[in-house]
Design a protein around this motif. Structure first.
Motif, short mmCIF file in Angstrom:
data_model
loop_
_atom_site.label_atom_id
_atom_site.label_comp_id
_atom_site.label_asym_id
_atom_site.label_seq_id
_atom_site.Cartn_x
_atom_site.Cartn_y
_atom_site.Cartn_z
N GLU A 45 0.83 -1.21 0.00
CA GLU A 45 0.00 0.00 0.00
C GLU A 45 0.86 1.25 0.00
N ARG A 46 1.97 1.23 0.73
CA ARG A 46 2.87 2.38 0.75
C ARG A 46 3.39 2.69 -0.65
N VAL A 47 3.78 1.64 -1.39
CA VAL A 47 4.35 1.82 -2.72
C VAL A 47 3.26 1.98 -3.78
N GLY A 48 2.05 1.52 -3.46
CA GLY A 48 0.96 1.62 -4.42
C GLY A 48 0.98 0.52 -5.47
N ILE A 49 1.32 -0.70 -5.05
CA ILE A 49 1.36 -1.82 -6.00
C ILE A 49 0.53 -2.98 -5.47
N LYS A 50 0.35 -3.97 -6.32
CA LYS A 50 -0.24 -5.25 -5.93
C LYS A 50 0.68 -6.37 -6.39
N ASN A 51 0.35 -7.60 -6.03
CA ASN A 51 1.20 -8.75 -6.37
C ASN A 51 1.52 -8.78 -7.86
N GLY A 52 2.79 -8.91 -8.17
CA GLY A 52 3.23 -9.06 -9.55
C GLY A 52 3.53 -7.78 -10.29
N ASP A 53 3.23 -6.64 -9.69
CA ASP A 53 3.43 -5.38 -10.40
C ASP A 53 4.89 -5.06 -10.69
N LEU A 54 5.81 -5.68 -9.96
CA LEU A 54 7.23 -5.38 -10.18
C LEU A 54 7.97 -6.55 -10.82
N LYS A 55 7.24 -7.41 -11.53
CA LYS A 55 7.89 -8.59 -12.12
C LYS A 55 8.95 -8.20 -13.15
N ASN A 56 8.82 -7.02 -13.75
CA ASN A 56 9.83 -6.55 -14.71
C ASN A 56 10.78 -5.52 -14.10
N GLU A 57 10.67 -5.33 -12.78
CA GLU A 57 11.54 -4.38 -12.07
C GLU A 57 12.11 -5.05 -10.83
N PRO A 58 12.93 -6.08 -11.00
CA PRO A 58 13.41 -6.85 -9.85
C PRO A 58 14.24 -6.04 -8.85
N ILE A 59 15.03 -5.10 -9.34
CA ILE A 59 15.84 -4.31 -8.41
C ILE A 59 14.96 -3.40 -7.56
N LYS A 60 13.90 -2.87 -8.16
CA LYS A 60 12.96 -2.06 -7.37
C LYS A 60 12.26 -2.92 -6.33
N ALA A 61 11.87 -4.15 -6.70
CA ALA A 61 11.23 -5.06 -5.75
C ALA A 61 12.16 -5.32 -4.56
N LEU A 62 13.44 -5.54 -4.86
CA LEU A 62 14.42 -5.77 -3.81
C LEU A 62 14.62 -4.53 -2.95
N ALA A 63 14.75 -3.37 -3.60
CA ALA A 63 14.99 -2.13 -2.87
C ALA A 63 13.83 -1.77 -1.95
N GLU A 64 12.60 -1.98 -2.43
CA GLU A 64 11.43 -1.58 -1.66
C GLU A 64 11.11 -2.54 -0.53
#
Length: 333
Positions: free
Chosen positions: A181-200
């Motif tokens: 909710e803080r980032v404004g995403i749901k499951n799978g939204d960062l599948k093409n942004e792995p470094i962002k998923a890790l950072a967040e």
């Protein structure tokens, strides 16, 4: 030297959430767990704190398995501080002293690229040696929650394990959803942004293991349970060939019905090894309770047994050595 065992130490503020981690007698004591685990592998007991890391119920750290395997197989260990509150009182590679943040409130790893750059450099330097295989374990209280958050962000419907027989899955999911909710995403939204998923949503240990694994170009054994699924998923998302990777864990993780270890490993496409340890016949309840779902994995336990087996020892040999080490601990208490 064919194989080198790396132990990566890290902390995340997520471990301070009451009820989410039992990798320490209290949430506050989880700050000491990583360096204490590392020290126990080299000494008869930790030096940073006058106690062995235990669960709130008193079950000993899985470092006792790794120490037993090492005493049998004599493999070398290199400790890497990925981002912990405290440094171990022994020689180690320093990457960072910045711990993972509470991802419900802020980005988990503000300087993730810096950690990855440094650790890739370490992996690349290890390429210059005659080491053919890295076996990478970790000690990170709260790390199963950060790993599950990363897996969800990448689109995997995964459930990570727990050091308790009562996996706090509802609490984990609540915490992860608050972070999403803080980032404004749901499951799978960062599948093409792995470094962002890790950072967040990740922790310094995941970033450290990722960087080393990318820099080292030979075989890598990710020695851990469901946390290593997150590393494998990140490697896959970044285009790494997973054929040179394997996850080595214990039967207790594989048999954990509250988690999705084998299912998620198949979805990622990484092979697995399960150390078939059996503590049911050991003399001490603190060890017997591993068979009831306590502790399960950590400090590279499954990977250490992999190295012991490769050296000609059996899981039964490791179990007997664990009992011997436990008796030594009791005699010093």
């Amino acid at each position: 030297m064919e194989s080198l065992f790396l132990l990566v130490l890290g902390n995340t503020e997520i471990s301070l959430i009451p009820g989410i981690s039992v990798a320490g007698a209290t949430p506050e004591l989880t700050k000491f767990t990583p360096p204490a685990d590392a020290e126990y592998l080299f000494y008869e007991k930790p030096r940073i704190i006058n106690a062995i890391p235990v669960t709130p119920e008193g079950h000993p750290t899985p470092a006792i398995i790794t120490k037993a395997s090492r005493e049998l197989a004599k493999f070398p260990i290199l400790v890497v501080r990925g981002g912990s509150y405290l440094a171990p009182l022994l020689p180690h590679v320093h990457i960072s002293d910045i711990v993972g943040r509470d991802f419900r409130k802020e980005k988990a790893i503000p300087k993730v690229e810096e950690i990855i750059e440094r650790t890739k450099l370490l992996g690349e330097e290890l390429n210059r040696t005659n080491i053919k295989e890295l076996v990478i374990g970790e000690s990170t209280p709260g790390g199963t929650t950060t790993a599950q958050a990363v897996l969800w962000a990448l689109g995997y419907d995964a459930k990570t394990s727990s050091a308790s027989p009562r996996n706090p899955q509802e609490l984990k999911e609540k915490v992860i959803k608050e972070g999403f909710e803080r980032v404004g995403i749901k499951n799978g939204d960062l599948k093409n942004e792995p470094i962002k998923a890790l950072a967040e949503f990740g922790d310094p240990t995941l970033a450290t293991i990722l960087g080393i694994s990318m820099g080292f170009k030979r075989d890598v054994v990710l020695a851990g349970g469901t946390q290593m699924l997150a590393v494998a998923a990140l490697l896959k998302a970044l285009g790494e060939d997973l054929s040179r990777f394997m996850i080595a864990t214990t039967k207790w993780v594989v048999n954990d019905e509250s988690a999705t270890f084998l299912k998620t490993a198949r979805e990622i496409g990484i092979i697995t090894y399960s150390a078939d340890l059996d503590f049911s016949g050991l003399k001490y309840r603190g060890l017997q309770d591993y068979e009831k779902g306590y502790v399960k994995e950590g400090v590279g336990a499954g990977g250490s047994v992999w190295l012991a087996v490769k050296a000609g020892f059996s899981p039964e040999d490791v179990a007997r050595k664990v009992e011997e080490l436990y008796e030594r601990l009791i005699s010093r208490t």
